[in-house]
Design an enzyme around this catalytic site. Structure first.
Site, PDB file in Angstrom:
ATOM      1  N   TYR A   1       1.759  -4.313   0.797  1.00 41.97           N
ATOM      2  CA  TYR A   1       1.282  -5.248   0.218  1.00 41.97           C
ATOM      3  C   TYR A   1       0.621  -4.682  -1.459  1.00 41.97           C
ATOM      4  CZ  TYR A   1      -3.955  -5.964  -0.800  1.00 41.97           C
ATOM      5  OH  TYR A   1      -5.525  -6.464  -1.582  1.00 41.97           O
TER       6      TYR A   1
ATOM      7  N   SER B   1      -4.816  -8.111  -7.147  1.00 38.53           N
ATOM      8  CA  SER B   1      -5.462  -7.205  -6.548  1.00 38.53           C
ATOM      9  C   SER B   1      -5.337  -6.528  -7.468  1.00 38.53           C
ATOM     10  CB  SER B   1      -5.108  -7.085  -5.092  1.00 38.53           C
ATOM     11  OG  SER B   1      -5.643  -5.331  -4.557  1.00 38.53           O
TER      12      SER B   1
END
Length: 251
Positions: free
Chosen positions: A155, A142
């Protein structure tokens, strides 16, 4: 001209929705046989592939569990006899909270799916590719693997970890005929973003403003990048974390 993907076999984890579904469909369009993997039963992606004349298999798997991942790869080989590509995409966003308020449960679950899950997938995918002497793995990181984000400690840590793991695996596999790369999506229109914004107009505007191009990315745009990284056109690309982010990390 025959597709280089024809009759090859691709695993796509997290394949029931969003980026995973778009990538599974993209592999199928290239005439690959696709193994769609997700943690709960959902055959919608399979149905879309088969209706368009493709060949696909659904496997239920929790990527944070070694026994599930081992069985997933074994079933792939038992069904199709080979494994050429793997898009290790399954991931969760976890709960939003500052570092000091992040619960141990949230930390363990997020790291378990997003980072341990990628490691377990490669642990069982790589030996099969070694047997063939060839293969390509793309891990889904990401932009949160390249920069920090407030209130998403687990995350962000997991996605940074995916990039480190990708580079290590790429070096280990460099002379084995196996390439390992990562894709780093920006803000993409997926069910995950829908959950984060709650479909609130203000929240959507805030996320849109993060993107220099002024819009959300589409899942198909990430799929296109994954397909390219798996293609012979990317034969000299390994150990790379590719941002597909509308200019997000260029700011």
């Amino acid at each position: 001209m025959e597709s280089e993907f024809k009759n090859k076999v691709a695993i796509v984890t997290g394949g029931s929705f969003g980026i995973g579904r778009a990538t599974a469909l993209a592999f199928a369009k290239k005439e690959a046989k696709v193994v769609v993997v997700d943690w709960k039963e959902n055959t919608e992606t399979i149905d879309l592939i088969t209706k368009s004349g493709g060949e696909a298999l659904f496997i239920k798997c929790d990527v944070s569990k070694s026994s599930d991942v081992k069985a997933m790869v074994e079933k792939t080989i038992a069904t199709f006899g080979r494994l050429d590509y793997a898009f290790n995409n399954a991931g969760i966003e976890g709960e939003s909270a500052p570092v000091q308020d992040c619960s141990e449960e949230n930390w363990d679950k997020t790291i378990g799916v997003n980072l341990k899950g990628v490691w377990l997938c490669m642990k069982y995918e790589i030996p099969e590719m070694i047997k063939q002497g060839k293969g390509v793995i793309v891990n889904c990181s990401s932009v949160a693997g390249l920069v920090g984000f407030s209130s998403l400690p687990a995350y962000v840590a997991s996605k940074h970890g995916v990039i480190g793991l990708t580079k290590t695996s790429a070096l280990e596999c460099a002379k084995l005929g196996i390439r390992v790369n990562a894709v780093c999506p920006g803000v993409i229109q997926t069910p995950m973003i829908d959950r984060l914004t709650g479909n609130d107009k203000e929240a959507i505007a805030q996320f849109t403003n993060l993107e220099p191009v002024g819009r959300f990315g589409q899942a198909e745009e990430i799929a296109n990048a994954v397909i390219w990284m798996c293609s012979d056109g990317a034969s000299f690309v390994t150990g790379h974390a590719m941002a597909v982010d509308g200019g997000f990390v260029a700011q």
